[in-house]
Design a protein around this motif. Structure first.
Motif, short mmCIF file in Angstrom:
data_model
loop_
_atom_site.label_atom_id
_atom_site.label_comp_id
_atom_site.label_asym_id
_atom_site.label_seq_id
_atom_site.Cartn_x
_atom_site.Cartn_y
_atom_site.Cartn_z
N GLU A 15 0.86 -1.18 0.00
CA GLU A 15 0.00 0.00 0.00
C GLU A 15 0.90 1.23 0.00
OE1 GLU A 15 -3.02 2.10 3.18
OE2 GLU A 15 -2.53 0.00 3.45
N GLY A 16 1.14 1.77 -1.18
CA GLY A 16 2.00 2.95 -1.29
C GLY A 16 3.13 2.74 -2.28
N GLU A 17 3.30 3.71 -3.15
CA GLU A 17 4.30 3.61 -4.21
C GLU A 17 5.71 3.45 -3.66
OE1 GLU A 17 0.73 5.97 -5.59
OE2 GLU A 17 2.08 6.15 -3.88
N LEU A 18 6.07 4.21 -2.64
CA LEU A 18 7.41 4.07 -2.06
C LEU A 18 7.59 2.71 -1.39
CD1 LEU A 18 7.99 7.66 -0.61
CD2 LEU A 18 8.96 6.66 -2.70
N ASP A 19 6.51 2.14 -0.90
CA ASP A 19 6.59 0.80 -0.32
C ASP A 19 6.86 -0.24 -1.41
OD1 ASP A 19 6.17 1.49 2.39
OD2 ASP A 19 4.03 1.69 2.01
N ALA A 20 6.28 -0.06 -2.60
CA ALA A 20 6.55 -0.99 -3.71
C ALA A 20 8.03 -0.94 -4.07
CB ALA A 20 5.69 -0.64 -4.92
N SER A 44 1.88 -1.67 -6.03
CA SER A 44 1.12 -0.99 -4.99
C SER A 44 -0.30 -0.71 -5.43
CB SER A 44 1.80 0.34 -4.64
OG SER A 44 0.97 1.10 -3.77
N VAL A 45 -1.22 -0.89 -4.48
CA VAL A 45 -2.58 -0.40 -4.68
C VAL A 45 -2.53 1.12 -4.48
CG1 VAL A 45 -3.68 -2.56 -4.01
CG2 VAL A 45 -3.22 -0.84 -2.26
N ARG A 46 -3.52 1.84 -5.00
CA ARG A 46 -3.51 3.30 -4.86
C ARG A 46 -3.72 3.72 -3.41
NH1 ARG A 46 -8.13 5.06 -8.28
NH2 ARG A 46 -8.83 2.98 -7.72
N SER A 47 -4.51 2.96 -2.67
CA SER A 47 -4.77 3.24 -1.25
C SER A 47 -5.47 2.03 -0.66
CB SER A 47 -5.65 4.48 -1.07
OG SER A 47 -6.97 4.21 -1.50
N THR A 104 -8.38 2.03 0.62
CA THR A 104 -9.79 2.06 0.22
C THR A 104 -10.01 1.63 -1.22
OG1 THR A 104 -9.63 4.42 -0.28
CG2 THR A 104 -10.44 3.83 1.91
N SER A 105 -9.01 1.76 -2.06
CA SER A 105 -9.14 1.35 -3.47
C SER A 105 -8.55 -0.04 -3.72
CB SER A 105 -8.46 2.36 -4.38
OG SER A 105 -7.05 2.28 -4.25
N ALA A 106 -8.02 -0.68 -2.71
CA ALA A 106 -7.25 -1.93 -2.88
C ALA A 106 -8.03 -3.00 -3.63
CB ALA A 106 -6.79 -2.45 -1.52
N ARG A 107 -9.26 -3.25 -3.23
CA ARG A 107 -10.04 -4.30 -3.89
C ARG A 107 -10.26 -3.97 -5.37
NH1 ARG A 107 -13.28 -8.64 -2.44
NH2 ARG A 107 -14.90 -9.12 -3.96
N LYS A 108 -10.64 -2.73 -5.67
CA LYS A 108 -10.87 -2.33 -7.07
C LYS A 108 -9.60 -2.42 -7.88
CE LYS A 108 -14.75 0.76 -6.28
NZ LYS A 108 -15.24 2.14 -6.34
N ASP A 109 -8.48 -1.98 -7.30
CA ASP A 109 -7.20 -2.03 -8.01
C ASP A 109 -6.83 -3.47 -8.34
OD1 ASP A 109 -7.04 0.74 -7.78
OD2 ASP A 109 -5.75 0.66 -6.03
N ALA A 119 1.56 -7.33 1.72
CA ALA A 119 2.37 -6.60 2.69
C ALA A 119 1.79 -5.20 2.83
CB ALA A 119 3.82 -6.56 2.26
N LEU A 120 0.50 -5.15 3.14
CA LEU A 120 -0.18 -3.87 3.30
C LEU A 120 0.16 -3.27 4.65
CD1 LEU A 120 -3.52 -5.11 1.80
CD2 LEU A 120 -1.81 -3.71 0.67
N ASP A 121 -0.11 -1.98 4.80
CA ASP A 121 0.22 -1.28 6.05
C ASP A 121 -0.37 -2.00 7.26
OD1 ASP A 121 1.39 0.54 4.39
OD2 ASP A 121 0.17 2.25 5.04
#
Length: 169
Positions: free
Chosen positions: A74-79, A92-95, A97-102, A119-121
């Motif tokens: 969850e997060g571009e820098l995390d990827a 990375s998912v966009r956030s 809240t958008s994880a499932r849609k992504d 490996a989400l937050d």
């Protein structure tokens, strides 16, 4: 934030620097051409392009099925951090809240990998996102990278806890 130049270039992450040499913002290019920027001082996100469309940041350098493993964060820098520490595809998912849609929009792509590491937050929104992604994908392929000390992949990199992160993987 601990990410080396090679990883930044690999993920097409750019920084805008002020005349005094201090970074002002960081920019992330998504596979669909969307550019998302984040200010360092104001922490405001801005999006140019098709930002509302579900997408996984960092998927474009990794063709479908190009590796046995893929890590979703969850997060571009995390990827970028996860990739730098593990050497395996990381997106990375966009956030939260958008994880499932992504992930739903990229389900065929994600299913092309044998193991999908989440490996989400390590916070309530991240755990909720984990559950929503796990319901969507092939549960037999899902693995978790448990965080014991830090909230996310970048925090492990910044703290120089690469070995601890690799061991969790």
């Amino acid at each position: 934030r601990g990410i080396n130049r090679g990883t930044m270039e690999f993920y097409r992450i750019s920084t805008k620097v002020a005349p005094d040499g201090e970074p002002q913002s960081v920019g992330f290019v998504y596979p669909n051409g969307t550019i998302k920027t984040r200010g360092y001082r104001d922490k405001v996100f801005k999006t140019v392009g098709a930002g509302a469309e579900p997408s996984l940041f960092g998927a474009d350098p990794f063709p479908a099925g190009s590796s046995r493993d893929i890590v979703i964060v969850e997060g571009e820098l995390d990827a970028a951090s996860a990739y730098q520490m593990l050497g395996v595809p990381a997106v990375s998912v966009r956030s939260s809240t958008s994880a499932r849609k992504d992930c739903a929009a990229s389900q065929k792509y994600l299913d092309s990998f044998s193991r999908i590491y989440l490996a989400l937050d390590d916070d309530e929104p991240g755990r909720n996102a984990w559950a929503s992604i796990a319901e969507l994908l092939n549960f037999n392929k899902i693995y978790t990278i448990p965080f014991s000390t830090y909230k996310d992949a970048n925090a492990y990199l910044v703290a120089d806890k690469v070995k601890e992160f690799r061991n969790a993987f």
